[in-house]
Design an enzyme around this catalytic site. Structure first.
Site, mmCIF file in Angstrom:
data_model
loop_
_atom_site.group_PDB
_atom_site.id
_atom_site.type_symbol
_atom_site.label_atom_id
_atom_site.label_comp_id
_atom_site.label_asym_id
_atom_site.label_seq_id
_atom_site.Cartn_x
_atom_site.Cartn_y
_atom_site.Cartn_z
ATOM 1 N N PRO A 33 0.835 -1.209 0.000
ATOM 2 C CA PRO A 33 0.000 0.000 0.000
ATOM 3 C C PRO A 33 0.862 1.249 0.000
ATOM 4 O O PRO A 33 1.853 1.337 0.726
ATOM 5 C CB PRO A 33 -0.782 -0.121 1.310
ATOM 6 C CG PRO A 33 0.094 -0.957 2.194
ATOM 7 C CD PRO A 33 0.785 -1.927 1.283
ATOM 8 N N TYR A 190 -0.052 5.992 12.895
ATOM 9 C CA TYR A 190 -1.489 6.232 12.820
ATOM 10 C C TYR A 190 -2.193 5.621 14.033
ATOM 11 O O TYR A 190 -1.547 5.110 14.944
ATOM 12 C CB TYR A 190 -2.032 5.725 11.485
ATOM 13 C CG TYR A 190 -1.349 6.387 10.305
ATOM 14 C CD1 TYR A 190 -1.345 7.778 10.165
ATOM 15 C CD2 TYR A 190 -0.657 5.639 9.350
ATOM 16 C CE1 TYR A 190 -0.691 8.405 9.111
ATOM 17 C CE2 TYR A 190 0.003 6.250 8.292
ATOM 18 C CZ TYR A 190 -0.011 7.637 8.179
ATOM 19 O OH TYR A 190 0.649 8.258 7.141
ATOM 20 N N ARG A 237 -0.796 -4.857 9.105
ATOM 21 C CA ARG A 237 0.561 -4.451 8.768
ATOM 22 C C ARG A 237 1.245 -3.845 9.985
ATOM 23 O O ARG A 237 0.670 -3.000 10.680
ATOM 24 C CB ARG A 237 0.562 -3.439 7.621
ATOM 25 C CG ARG A 237 1.950 -3.256 6.999
ATOM 26 C CD ARG A 237 1.912 -2.314 5.816
ATOM 27 N NE ARG A 237 3.020 -2.571 4.907
ATOM 28 C CZ ARG A 237 3.681 -1.633 4.232
ATOM 29 N NH1 ARG A 237 3.328 -0.364 4.367
ATOM 30 N NH2 ARG A 237 4.660 -1.952 3.421
#
Length: 365
Positions: A33, A190, A237
């Site tokens: 990604p 994040y 991930r």
């Protein structure tokens, strides 16, 4: 034996099929990604993204870029979402195009937490995080140029469940949009990583303190995503040792080992593991994942074809993902198979709007 035949033999493991949960891959080359900021202002994928992903459908699996589950979790201008009907419809065009070429594609779900700016989100949309700790640094905004990251509001304990629910809805929306599965983004500073790291999580409730508590949010997200779409279509991930976006943890290896151990019983499709940063001596992220997670591993970061094939041969992982190489090489799979030179990408166009540096890299004739 001719040189071409020897080269093909050396990379042969990359072209064997593999099963990751419910995902059957024709080869072990995964497109990682990558945020590219090519959606429209409302987070809807358009023609540019349809063309971009379709051109790379020869990958055994595409992991589409980090996508916000709710606008509260948006980090960047022109970042796609998976919240609205228009976004679902836009992504459906992408997945249809990839499937038409025989590809498989999953969507990475990414809630940015404290990473973002009020100049990016719609008016009145707040920035939330595990704790009211502002990230150092700045972020680009289309409307106001470079801006400091917002000071986030700490989520109340009874609000966390609603954020977890956003991931369940996003996973369901992704399947409605035609994706073969979903991946939870648990790195790069994040929201899940903000909960995981001791430097960004100063909570004293069940989501703070010990590593077992700090990984609870990520595990709850994985569980609800698995409940919504099936565990065999869910991956996650990680990047032990990562400090991107001003995240620090007192013992990153131990925290990630705890996450892997708690995720292990869920029966997930895979763990997508990035190599530990070079400035973290003694941390082997791949070995850490193998020791604490029984499911398939996708290995990422810094591989070329021979080193990727060698990693598969050694049993370090079941597949290898490539990021930078896929930017400038839409036909990367063919180039790796045939031992062809790889084109280089233009760093200046990574995040700009338009087709330049996105859809204008040619395939080999």
């Amino acid at each position: 034996m001719e040189r071409a035949s020897l080269a093909a033999l050396a990379v042969a493991p990359l072209f064997e099929p593999v099963q990751l949960g419910e995902l059957r891959l024709a080869n072990r080359i995964v497109m990682a990604p990558m945020t590219r900021n090519r959606a429209d202002a409302d987070g809807v994928p358009g023609d540019l993204m349809v063309e971009h992903y379709a051109a790379r459908a020869a990958a055994g699996l595409i992991v589409a870029e980090g996508c916000w589950p709710s606008v509260t979790g948006q980090a960047y201008c022109r970042q796609p979402g998976i919240e609205t009907a228009a976004q679902v419809a836009g992504w459906r065009r992408v997945t249809d195009a990839v499937h038409a070429r025989g590809g498989r594609i999953v969507l990475q779900l990414m809630h940015a937490g404290r990473i973002g700016s009020r100049h990016i989100k719609p008016a009145g949309v707040e920035t939330v995080a595990p704790s009211a700790v502002q990230a150092a640094g700045e972020i680009y905004t289309d409307s106001a140029g470079m801006q400091p990251f917002d000071l986030p509001r700490a989520l109340e304990t009874d609000e966390v469940a609603a954020v977890v629910e956003e991931f369940r809805r996003a996973a369901s929306n992704a399947i409605e949009a035609g994706f073969d599965g979903v991946e939870l983004h648990c790195t790069s500073g994040y929201l899940p990583m903000q909960f995981m790291c001791s430097g960004t999580n100063t909570r004293t409730d069940q989501y703070g303190g010990s590593a077992a508590n700090r990984v609870r949010f990520a595990v709850e997200c994985l569980q609800t995503m698995a409940d919504a779409v099936g565990a065999g279509r869910v991956g996650f991930r990680i990047n032990p040792g990562n400090t991107y976006n001003d995240t620090r943890d007192a013992d990153s290896a131990a925290t990630h080992a705890e996450l892997l151990r708690q995720a292990n019983p869920l029966g997930l499709a895979y763990a997508h593991v990035m190599r530990a940063p070079a400035d973290v001596p003694g941390l082997d992220a791949f070995a850490l994942a193998r020791a604490n997670f029984d499911g398939p591993l996708i290995l990422n970061d810094g591989f070329d074809a021979p080193s990727a094939a060698a990693a598969l041969e050694s049993g370090a992982g079941e597949a290898v993902s490539f990021a930078r190489h896929f930017i400038a090489n839409p036909d990367l799979v063919a180039r790796l198979r045939d031992g062809l030179d790889l084109a280089r990408f233009d760093r200046r166009t990574l995040y700009t709007a338009g087709a330049a540096g996105y859809n204008d890299y040619p395939a080999v004739a």
